[in-house]
Enzyme design. Structure first.
Site, mmCIF file in Angstrom:
data_model
loop_
_atom_site.group_PDB
_atom_site.id
_atom_site.type_symbol
_atom_site.label_atom_id
_atom_site.label_comp_id
_atom_site.label_asym_id
_atom_site.label_seq_id
_atom_site.Cartn_x
_atom_site.Cartn_y
_atom_site.Cartn_z
ATOM 1 C CG ASP A 1 1.473 7.118 10.295
ATOM 2 O OD1 ASP A 1 1.219 7.508 9.430
ATOM 3 O OD2 ASP A 1 2.188 5.822 10.407
ATOM 4 C CG HIS B 1 3.159 7.920 3.088
ATOM 5 N ND1 HIS B 1 4.207 7.566 3.778
ATOM 6 C CD2 HIS B 1 2.011 7.276 3.682
ATOM 7 C CE1 HIS B 1 4.035 6.709 4.854
ATOM 8 N NE2 HIS B 1 2.788 6.763 4.757
ATOM 9 C CG HIS C 1 6.408 2.678 10.316
ATOM 10 N ND1 HIS C 1 5.579 1.581 9.870
ATOM 11 C CD2 HIS C 1 5.891 3.784 10.005
ATOM 12 C CE1 HIS C 1 4.530 2.314 9.244
ATOM 13 N NE2 HIS C 1 4.525 3.576 9.472
ATOM 14 C CG HIS D 1 -1.284 7.249 5.146
ATOM 15 N ND1 HIS D 1 -0.684 5.800 4.731
ATOM 16 C CD2 HIS D 1 -2.379 7.350 4.512
ATOM 17 C CE1 HIS D 1 -1.540 5.315 4.013
ATOM 18 N NE2 HIS D 1 -2.638 6.195 3.818
ATOM 19 C CG HIS E 1 1.908 2.808 1.730
ATOM 20 N ND1 HIS E 1 1.444 1.686 2.426
ATOM 21 C CD2 HIS E 1 1.374 3.851 2.517
ATOM 22 C CE1 HIS E 1 1.233 1.979 3.660
ATOM 23 N NE2 HIS E 1 0.718 3.280 3.794
#
Length: 320
Positions: free
Chosen positions: A67, A63, A271, A65, A142
């Site tokens: 990080d 995805h 994570h 994001h 998410h």
């Protein structure tokens, strides 16, 4: 067999001991490997893990994001400076391609090799990467669209039925070799067809690597024949209850309960929130998993390595 090297196991931000998300997966039959997620600093982790960008065949981004993707462009640029010419497949949200194209234009980046971008929404059907290695995407839940990836390696082994040949009295000489190579032979005035003496065995290894996700049950169907699930476990359940549903992450309890319900033999959690990265935090995560899951599990640290064989046996590799 699949080989896993964790390059980053922290959520959100890097810490002194953990980088943000990155996982290298190698087909143990050769040097080909793929990368799932590329948080900032991933290329340094790749160097430290002694992986070669020349053998990288695909990058999967779960995805958008940061990080999970901010290290992608630098990594691809470095591969180009290493005189790479072979293409790399990128399976990612469409926004990743737009970001990459904007960055190349604004920073005068020119790659000497082609990129094959595949929109992750179009990868929900199996995508063959090589004759032996395939990938399939699975939608998750998410704050932004997020995906898991099935990593599937399949080998076809052909073995000569030697017992049958011995019973027939076929001498172990050139005749056996010809049959092994698929050639029919003449023996005692009859034709022995190679197809009658070749036993075919298919060896299949299937692991699922999840992106950020607050509904592990979305992977129920895809996990039915999987031997390993790698999933985020950002919080313990107690911390998640305090944080609330806003971040849309999973707790150790949620993933453990799901894995137990599915009868999954192996589970690796990663994570982790920085609040769970010290020994006490890791112990709390582990105790929560043990309370709800009876299978084989690990909490991943940066540079941890694991192997998964065709029998579903997961082993942690001793780095010493």
């Amino acid at each position: 067999m699949l080989h896993f090297t964790f390059l980053g196991t922290s959520s959100g931000v890097p810490t002194l001991t953990r980088n943000v998300s990155g996982l290298a997966i190698r087909n143990s039959k050769n040097k080909d490997w793929i990368l799932v997620d590329a948080g900032e600093g991933t290329q340094h982790r790749i160097q430290q893990a002694k992986l070669s960008l020349k053998n990288l065949i695909a990058v999967c981004i779960t995805h958008v994001h940061g990080d999970h993707c901010y290290g992608l462009v630098g990594l691809l640029a470095s591969a180009g400076m290493d005189a790479r010419t072979a293409p790399i497949t990128i399976i990612a949200p469409k926004e990743i391609q737009k970001w990459f194209e904007a960055t190349t234009e604004l920073t005068d980046l020119h790659l000497p090799y082609p990129l094959n971008f595949i929109d992750v929404n179009e990868a929900t059907q199996i995508q063959p990467l090589t004759d032996e290695l395939s990938i399939q995407a699975h939608p998750l839940s998410h704050r932004v669209p997020s995906f898991a990836f099935s990593i599937i390696t399949q080998y076809t082994q052909k073995k000569l039925d030697t017992q049958a040949l011995i019973q027939l009295g076929v001498p172990k000489d050139k005749a056996w070799g010809d049959l092994q190579q698929g050639k029919d032979i003449q023996f005692n005035d009859q034709t022995l067809k190679a197809s009658d003496f070749i036993q075919t065995h298919i060896q299949r290894v299937h692991a699922i690597v999840g992106g950020d996700n607050d509904q592990p049950e979305l992977l129920a169907q895809s996990c039915q024949d999987a031997q390993l699930l790698i999933h985020e476990s950002t919080y313990t359940q107690a911390v998640l209850d305090k944080v609330g549903q806003g971040p849309m992450h999973s707790s150790a309890k949620m993933v453990a309960e799901f894995a137990q319900q599915q009868g999954l033999g192996n589970l690796i959690l990663t994570h982790f929130s920085p609040r769970h990265q010290d020994s006490a935090g890791q112990q709390a995560i582990a105790e929560e998993v043990r309370a709800f899951y009876k299978g084989n599990f690990y909490l991943a640290h940066d540079f941890d390595q694991f192997s998964l064989d065709e029998n579903g046996q997961l082993l942690k590799i001793d780095k010493t």
